[in-house]
Write a protein that holds these residues in place. Structure first.
Motif, PDB file in Angstrom:
ATOM      1  N   SER A 114      10.045 -26.855  43.377  1.00  0.00           N
ATOM      2  CA  SER A 114      10.582 -25.554  43.797  1.00  0.00           C
ATOM      3  C   SER A 114      12.008 -25.695  44.339  1.00  0.00           C
ATOM      4  CB  SER A 114       9.664 -24.834  44.779  1.00  0.00           C
ATOM      5  OG  SER A 114       9.152 -25.709  45.709  1.00  0.00           O
ATOM      6  N   TYR A 115      12.324 -26.859  44.899  1.00  0.00           N
ATOM      7  CA  TYR A 115      13.719 -27.106  45.346  1.00  0.00           C
ATOM      8  C   TYR A 115      14.672 -26.909  44.156  1.00  0.00           C
ATOM      9  CZ  TYR A 115      17.766 -29.792  47.074  1.00  0.00           C
ATOM     10  OH  TYR A 115      19.023 -30.178  47.455  1.00  0.00           O
ATOM     11  N   TYR A 116      14.282 -27.493  43.002  1.00  0.00           N
ATOM     12  CA  TYR A 116      15.173 -27.400  41.835  1.00  0.00           C
ATOM     13  C   TYR A 116      15.041 -26.067  41.103  1.00  0.00           C
ATOM     14  CZ  TYR A 116      16.697 -32.155  42.562  1.00  0.00           C
ATOM     15  OH  TYR A 116      17.268 -33.279  43.106  1.00  0.00           O
ATOM     16  N   GLU A 117      13.876 -25.471  41.221  1.00  0.00           N
ATOM     17  CA  GLU A 117      13.709 -24.152  40.613  1.00  0.00           C
ATOM     18  C   GLU A 117      14.626 -23.148  41.329  1.00  0.00           C
ATOM     19  OE1 GLU A 117       9.637 -22.897  40.377  1.00  0.00           O
ATOM     20  OE2 GLU A 117      10.091 -22.099  38.379  1.00  0.00           O
ATOM     21  N   ASP A 118      14.668 -23.257  42.650  1.00  0.00           N
ATOM     22  CA  ASP A 118      15.532 -22.367  43.436  1.00  0.00           C
ATOM     23  C   ASP A 118      16.996 -22.517  43.047  1.00  0.00           C
ATOM     24  OD1 ASP A 118      13.319 -21.584  44.792  1.00  0.00           O
ATOM     25  OD2 ASP A 118      13.738 -22.743  46.619  1.00  0.00           O
ATOM     26  N   ARG A 119      17.365 -23.684  42.541  1.00  0.00           N
ATOM     27  CA  ARG A 119      18.756 -23.927  42.145  1.00  0.00           C
ATOM     28  C   ARG A 119      18.957 -23.739  40.638  1.00  0.00           C
ATOM     29  NH1 ARG A 119      17.306 -26.055  46.561  1.00  0.00           N
ATOM     30  NH2 ARG A 119      18.765 -26.401  48.266  1.00  0.00           N
ATOM     31  N   SER A 120      17.949 -23.141  39.984  1.00  0.00           N
ATOM     32  CA  SER A 120      17.996 -22.865  38.542  1.00  0.00           C
ATOM     33  C   SER A 120      18.237 -24.109  37.694  1.00  0.00           C
ATOM     34  CB  SER A 120      19.082 -21.832  38.208  1.00  0.00           C
ATOM     35  OG  SER A 120      18.875 -20.685  38.951  1.00  0.00           O
ATOM     36  N   LEU A 121      17.701 -25.236  38.145  1.00  0.00           N
ATOM     37  CA  LEU A 121      17.905 -26.478  37.390  1.00  0.00           C
ATOM     38  C   LEU A 121      16.639 -26.952  36.686  1.00  0.00           C
ATOM     39  CD1 LEU A 121      20.091 -28.506  39.925  1.00  0.00           C
ATOM     40  CD2 LEU A 121      20.777 -27.747  37.652  1.00  0.00           C
ATOM     41  N   LEU A 122      15.490 -26.426  37.101  1.00  0.00           N
ATOM     42  CA  LEU A 122      14.223 -26.980  36.598  1.00  0.00           C
ATOM     43  C   LEU A 122      13.892 -26.473  35.192  1.00  0.00           C
ATOM     44  CD1 LEU A 122      11.975 -28.806  37.966  1.00  0.00           C
ATOM     45  CD2 LEU A 122      10.614 -26.718  37.984  1.00  0.00           C
TER      46      LEU A 122
END
Ligand code: AMP
Length: 214
Positions: A179-187
């Protein structure tokens, strides 16, 4: 491209990162491989890391951070794929700051999705070549017959008890990074089940789609 390959132990991160290196020239940076090599060579770092690795625990952040920092700098901050790093929120925060400071942010975090029972099956049947580090699976990808069977060994952290601990550590410490990376639109999530080439094809597809998206 600057990538992270993310997923639980046994998801195929090392295999897929190795293929990306071979076929697309994206350097594989595996903190696990670097640590195992240090253990084999009995360096100071190897001796410090050994007890953690053999228990299936995470090696302290400070030690691993230095490895990651050096390996990324060795690639001139470009065209690398981190395999097995970051594994904690603290590591992820550090990585974001480090890459931002060099104006070389990540392009994507590829998350390999594999169900738990399949992970246990893969890890318990995994074998490695003691000298080359080549990985095999006793059922799907057995070592060739001309390889000396005495050199085919099990990783010390692929024993059932340690596998269970590694999966628990993953669930508690590493999985929340999705979710850390999802929040940054990277996942970007990729189905990690099926054959090696099949999964690789899926990774190429999502990365291509991302590159075109700009
Ligand atoms: P791997 O080959 O990625 O499964 O890593 C093997 C072991 O090395 C892990 O179970 C940890 O003990 C250690 N390790 C590798 N990468 C890290 C990391 N980023 N942070 C802490 N420990 C790590």
């Amino acid at each position: 491209m600057r990538l992270v390959i993310f997923g639980p132990p046994g998801a195929g991160k090392g295999t897929q990162a190795g293929l990306l290196e071979q076929r697309h020239g994206i350097a594989q940076i595996s903190t696990g491989d670097i640590l195992r090599e240090a253990m084999d060579q009995e360096t100071d770092l190897g001796q410090k890391a050994k007890s953690y690795i053999e228990a299936g625990e995470l090696v302290p952040d400070k030690l691993v951070r230095q490895l990651a920092e050096q390996a990324i700098a060795d690639e001139d901050y470009d065209d690398f794929m981190l395999d097995g790093y970051p594994r904690t929120e603290q590591q992820a925060e550090w990585l974001t700051e480090f890459l931002t400071a060099h104006e070389t942010p990540l392009d994507a975090v590829v998350s390999l999705e594999v169900p738990d029972d399949e992970l246990v099956r893969r890890l318990s049947r995994r074998r490695v070549h003691a000298e080359t580090g080549e990985t095999y699976h006793l059922d799907h990808d057995p070592p060739p017959e001309d390889v000396d069977p005495d050199l085919i060994v099990q990783r010390s952290d692929d024993q059932p008890e340690t596998i269970r601990n590694r999966l628990a550590v993953y669930r508690d410490e590493t999985a929340p990074l999705a979710s850390y990376y999802e929040d940054r639109s990277l996942l970007v999530s990729v189905d990690g089940t099926g054959g090696i080439e099949e999964v690789f094809g899926r990774i190429e597809e999502v990365l291509e789609a991302r590159a075109h998206r700009g």
